[in-house]
Design an enzyme around this catalytic site. Structure first.
Site, mmCIF file in Angstrom:
data_model
loop_
_atom_site.group_PDB
_atom_site.id
_atom_site.type_symbol
_atom_site.label_atom_id
_atom_site.label_comp_id
_atom_site.label_asym_id
_atom_site.label_seq_id
_atom_site.Cartn_x
_atom_site.Cartn_y
_atom_site.Cartn_z
ATOM 1 N N LYS A 282 1.936 -3.498 7.374
ATOM 2 C CA LYS A 282 2.217 -3.703 5.944
ATOM 3 C C LYS A 282 3.684 -3.383 5.652
ATOM 4 C CE LYS A 282 -0.267 -4.678 3.010
ATOM 5 N NZ LYS A 282 -0.748 -6.003 2.478
ATOM 6 N N TYR B 8 -1.951 -0.416 11.053
ATOM 7 C CA TYR B 8 -2.112 -1.119 9.773
ATOM 8 C C TYR B 8 -0.901 -0.867 8.874
ATOM 9 C CZ TYR B 8 -3.400 -1.604 4.841
ATOM 10 O OH TYR B 8 -3.383 -1.908 3.497
ATOM 11 N N THR C 255 0.804 -1.221 0.000
ATOM 12 C CA THR C 255 0.000 0.000 0.000
ATOM 13 C C THR C 255 0.839 1.274 0.000
ATOM 14 O OG1 THR C 255 -1.529 1.258 1.401
ATOM 15 C CG2 THR C 255 -0.128 -0.301 2.535
ATOM 16 N N ASP C 256 0.249 2.362 -0.483
ATOM 17 C CA ASP C 256 0.925 3.673 -0.424
ATOM 18 C C ASP C 256 1.104 4.150 1.022
ATOM 19 O OD1 ASP C 256 -1.750 4.273 0.143
ATOM 20 O OD2 ASP C 256 -2.032 5.654 -1.529
ATOM 21 N N GLU C 257 0.321 3.563 1.950
ATOM 22 C CA GLU C 257 0.357 4.060 3.332
ATOM 23 C C GLU C 257 1.708 3.842 4.006
ATOM 24 O OE1 GLU C 257 -2.989 3.530 5.783
ATOM 25 O OE2 GLU C 257 -4.405 3.712 4.130
HETATM 26 P P1 NAD Z 1 -10.147 -7.028 2.204
HETATM 27 O O1 NAD Z 1 -10.123 -6.654 3.648
HETATM 28 O O2 NAD Z 1 -11.343 -6.672 1.390
HETATM 29 O O3 NAD Z 1 -9.934 -8.594 2.034
HETATM 30 C C1 NAD Z 1 -8.946 -9.302 2.734
HETATM 31 C C2 NAD Z 1 -9.162 -10.780 2.468
HETATM 32 O O4 NAD Z 1 -8.119 -11.516 3.133
HETATM 33 C C3 NAD Z 1 -10.480 -11.317 3.014
HETATM 34 O O5 NAD Z 1 -11.089 -12.152 2.062
HETATM 35 C C4 NAD Z 1 -10.074 -12.119 4.253
HETATM 36 O O6 NAD Z 1 -10.958 -13.183 4.549
HETATM 37 C C5 NAD Z 1 -8.699 -12.603 3.836
HETATM 38 N N1 NAD Z 1 -7.833 -12.919 4.994
HETATM 39 C C6 NAD Z 1 -7.602 -12.131 6.082
HETATM 40 N N2 NAD Z 1 -6.772 -12.756 6.934
HETATM 41 C C7 NAD Z 1 -6.442 -13.963 6.365
HETATM 42 C C8 NAD Z 1 -5.605 -15.020 6.731
HETATM 43 N N3 NAD Z 1 -4.940 -15.004 7.903
HETATM 44 N N4 NAD Z 1 -5.493 -16.093 5.911
HETATM 45 C C9 NAD Z 1 -6.181 -16.130 4.726
HETATM 46 N N5 NAD Z 1 -7.001 -15.135 4.332
HETATM 47 C C10 NAD Z 1 -7.126 -14.057 5.121
HETATM 48 O O7 NAD Z 1 -8.822 -6.405 1.568
HETATM 49 P P2 NAD Z 1 -8.593 -5.685 0.166
HETATM 50 O O8 NAD Z 1 -9.064 -4.281 0.262
HETATM 51 O O9 NAD Z 1 -9.089 -6.575 -0.905
HETATM 52 O O10 NAD Z 1 -6.994 -5.630 0.145
HETATM 53 C C11 NAD Z 1 -6.233 -6.702 -0.415
HETATM 54 C C12 NAD Z 1 -4.758 -6.379 -0.269
HETATM 55 O O11 NAD Z 1 -4.464 -5.162 -0.951
HETATM 56 C C13 NAD Z 1 -4.301 -6.177 1.173
HETATM 57 O O12 NAD Z 1 -3.039 -6.770 1.332
HETATM 58 C C14 NAD Z 1 -4.211 -4.655 1.325
HETATM 59 O O13 NAD Z 1 -3.236 -4.299 2.285
HETATM 60 C C15 NAD Z 1 -3.807 -4.243 -0.075
HETATM 61 N N6 NAD Z 1 -4.242 -2.888 -0.456
HETATM 62 C C16 NAD Z 1 -5.562 -2.556 -0.461
HETATM 63 C C17 NAD Z 1 -5.948 -1.267 -0.890
HETATM 64 C C18 NAD Z 1 -7.391 -0.857 -0.938
HETATM 65 O O14 NAD Z 1 -7.662 0.299 -1.271
HETATM 66 N N7 NAD Z 1 -8.350 -1.729 -0.662
HETATM 67 C C19 NAD Z 1 -4.979 -0.353 -1.278
HETATM 68 C C20 NAD Z 1 -3.623 -0.713 -1.200
HETATM 69 C C21 NAD Z 1 -3.268 -2.007 -0.818
HETATM 70 O O1 DAU Z 2 -4.239 4.013 0.673
HETATM 71 C C1 DAU Z 2 -4.436 2.636 0.510
HETATM 72 C C2 DAU Z 2 -5.284 2.129 1.652
HETATM 73 O O2 DAU Z 2 -6.614 2.548 1.383
HETATM 74 C C3 DAU Z 2 -5.240 0.611 1.835
HETATM 75 O O3 DAU Z 2 -3.936 0.211 2.135
HETATM 76 C C4 DAU Z 2 -6.198 0.183 2.953
HETATM 77 O O4 DAU Z 2 -6.233 -1.215 3.075
HETATM 78 C C5 DAU Z 2 -7.587 0.689 2.596
HETATM 79 O O5 DAU Z 2 -8.475 0.391 3.651
HETATM 80 C C6 DAU Z 2 -7.555 2.194 2.359
HETATM 81 O O6 DAU Z 2 -7.243 2.873 3.602
HETATM 82 P P1 DAU Z 2 -7.951 4.249 3.986
HETATM 83 O O7 DAU Z 2 -7.843 4.473 5.425
HETATM 84 O O8 DAU Z 2 -7.450 5.334 3.087
HETATM 85 O O9 DAU Z 2 -9.447 3.909 3.518
HETATM 86 P P2 DAU Z 2 -10.854 4.277 4.146
HETATM 87 O O10 DAU Z 2 -11.872 3.965 3.113
HETATM 88 O O11 DAU Z 2 -11.012 3.706 5.503
HETATM 89 O O12 DAU Z 2 -10.762 5.854 4.297
HETATM 90 C C7 DAU Z 2 -10.548 6.712 3.163
HETATM 91 C C8 DAU Z 2 -10.454 8.136 3.680
HETATM 92 O O13 DAU Z 2 -11.754 8.533 4.163
HETATM 93 C C9 DAU Z 2 -9.504 8.283 4.873
HETATM 94 O O14 DAU Z 2 -8.856 9.549 4.789
HETATM 95 C C10 DAU Z 2 -10.423 8.261 6.077
HETATM 96 C C11 DAU Z 2 -11.713 8.882 5.551
HETATM 97 N N1 DAU Z 2 -12.971 8.386 6.166
HETATM 98 C C12 DAU Z 2 -13.156 7.031 6.242
HETATM 99 C C13 DAU Z 2 -14.298 6.515 6.813
HETATM 100 C C14 DAU Z 2 -14.510 5.015 6.909
HETATM 101 C C15 DAU Z 2 -13.920 9.274 6.620
HETATM 102 O O15 DAU Z 2 -13.735 10.514 6.531
HETATM 103 N N2 DAU Z 2 -15.060 8.763 7.188
HETATM 104 C C16 DAU Z 2 -15.280 7.421 7.328
HETATM 105 O O16 DAU Z 2 -16.350 7.034 7.876
#
Ligand code: NAD
Ligand code: DAU
Length: 353
Positions: free
Chosen positions: A163, A159, A133-135
């Site tokens: 990562k 988190y 992730t970019d985080e």
């Molecule tokens: P998500 O939370 O929607 O899904 C995670 C999945 O992993 C679920 O299906 C869960 O059941 C499974 N899981 C969790 N723990 C497990 C374990 N111990 N063994 C096997 N399976 C397990 O996540 P996502 O948003 O699809 O993110 C996927 C990946 O991409 C993550 O590694 C996350 O850090 C990365 N990522 C996500 C975003 C985003 O915006 N969603 C951005 C950057 C990076």
């Molecule tokens: O940047 C990549 C990341 O994006 C991934 O690595 C994470 O897995 C994914 O969950 C996501 O993280 P964020 O914290 O950016 O996502 P979230 O949707 O929780 O929040 C997006 C932005 O919105 C963040 O600045 C927090 C804000 N927010 C979020 C929620 C849930 C609000 O203002 N109100 C809310 O209720």
């Protein structure tokens, strides 16, 4: 080509597997623990596809991972499985350390053992794609340039720290053992099948029901939004052409504040649901207590993946947001199933304070 995908029942994993199977013929084995964020029904449409095999299990279970690798002989592992919600990591970081750090190390170790006994040609083409992730780069100041693959790590939430730690293990397995690991960093994904604890699907659920739309703090935090299928396409290209040991940023060119994003979504909802009693949906916006340690701005420089692998992010954010809004409006059965039980407890615990 055979793939082992971890976390394939989550948001990005679901989209990745559907995207992959529509373009490729080989077997995809999906190892998923089915935590609250994993939903087996997301992949119902391919459940009888002979090229899809679901395994309910934990990446921490080394015996299971070992036997899956030996039985199915994948040529790539695409590792999505993780605890992913920043707010949950603030409430309780333990599961993040277990799955994201220890789980990733277990997976890397079993991948190394498997990879070392492969014949030379399979060894050369094997890939371990670690999806990050970019985080991990931390928060940018307003005029700071976007993070590149060589930017320093500065994770700010539990988190992000978990990562970052898993990235370091992934990197170490390449440098120490030669395991062909590639690390990717992407920005905020959006699209179908995202669990509604995350901003966009949460806004969809709340707006439809006329419940307040919570914006943390002043809503001026900046994120970079990437359509999930575009991310999946970049991962497919990285799997085919990426160089082991390299890191690739996968960003978009759509920086905006959280408030701007939510206003945009409300405008789309007003257009698609002109007769709703909740029009204008923006009147539901409510500023709530900020997330502790909330990062102000992320932005990724994706020049490297463009120059080296030919992938660039599309620019039609509005179109992709609109199709995402339509998906959430139409997917009522999926939402009803998700928005019960554990989800309600989370909303109660996190927002009612
Ligand atoms: P998500 O939370 O929607 O899904 C995670 C999945 O992993 C679920 O299906 C869960 O059941 C499974 N899981 C969790 N723990 C497990 C374990 N111990 N063994 C096997 N399976 C397990 O996540 P996502 O948003 O699809 O993110 C996927 C990946 O991409 C993550 O590694 C996350 O850090 C990365 N990522 C996500 C975003 C985003 O915006 N969603 C951005 C950057 C990076
Ligand atoms: O940047 C990549 C990341 O994006 C991934 O690595 C994470 O897995 C994914 O969950 C996501 O993280 P964020 O914290 O950016 O996502 P979230 O949707 O929780 O929040 C997006 C932005 O919105 C963040 O600045 C927090 C804000 N927010 C979020 C929620 C849930 C609000 O203002 N109100 C809310 O209720």
């Amino acid at each position: 080509m055979k793939l082992l995908v971890t976390g394939g029942c989550g948001f990005i994993g679901t989209n990745f597997i559907l995207d992959w199977l529509s373009a490729n013929k080989g077997l995809v084995v999906n190892l998923d623990k089915l935590t609250y964020a994993g939903n087996i029904n997301n992949l119902e449409s391919i459940s009888s596809n002979p090229n899809y095999h679901f395994v309910h299990g934990d990446i921490l279970d080394r015996d299971l991972v070992k036997s899956l690798l030996l039985t199915h002989q994948p040529s790539s592992i695409v590792h999505f499985a993780a605890e992913t919600h920043v707010d949950r990591s603030i409430h309780d970081p333990e599961a993040f350390i277990q799955t994201n750090v220890v789980g990733t190390q277990h997976l890397l170790e079993e991948a190394r053992i498997y990879w070392e006994q492969l014949p030379e040609s399979s060894k050369k083409s094997f890939r371990f794609i670690h999806v990050s992730t970019d985080e991990v780069y931390g928060s940018l100041a307003p005029n700071e340039p976007p993070s590149t693959e060589t930017s320093l790590y500065a994770p700010n939430s539990p988190y992000a720290a978990s990562k970052a730690s898993s990235d370091h293990f992934a990197r170490a397995y390449f440098h120490t053992y030669g395991l062909p690991v590639i690390i990717t960093h992407c920005s905020n994904n959006f699209g179908p099948w995202q669990f509604p604890e995350k901003l966009i699907p949460l806004i969809m659920l709340h707006a439809k029901q006329g419940i307040s739309l919570p914006i943390y703090g002043d809503g001026q935090q900046i994120r970079n939004w990437l359509y999930v299928t575009d991310h999946c396409e970049a991962l497919r290209i990285i799997n085919a052409k990426g160089i082991p040991g390299e890191v690739y940023n996968i960003g978009s060119r759509s920086e905006m504040t959280n408030l701007e994003l939510v206003e945009l979504l409300c405008g789309i909802l007003d257009k698609l649901l002109p007769n709703s009693t909740h029009v204008p949906h923006a009147s539901l916006i409510t500023f709530v207590k900020d997330r502790p340690g909330h990062d102000r701005r992320y932005d990724l420089d994706s020049t490297k993946i463009y120059h080296e692998l030919g992938w660039s992010p599309p620019t039609n954010l509005q179109e992709r947001l609109e199709s995402t809004v339509r998906w959430y409006l139409e997917s009522t059965a999926w939402i009803e199933e998700i928005a019960s039980g554990e989800y309600r407890e989370w909303i109660e615990k996190h927002y009612k304070k």
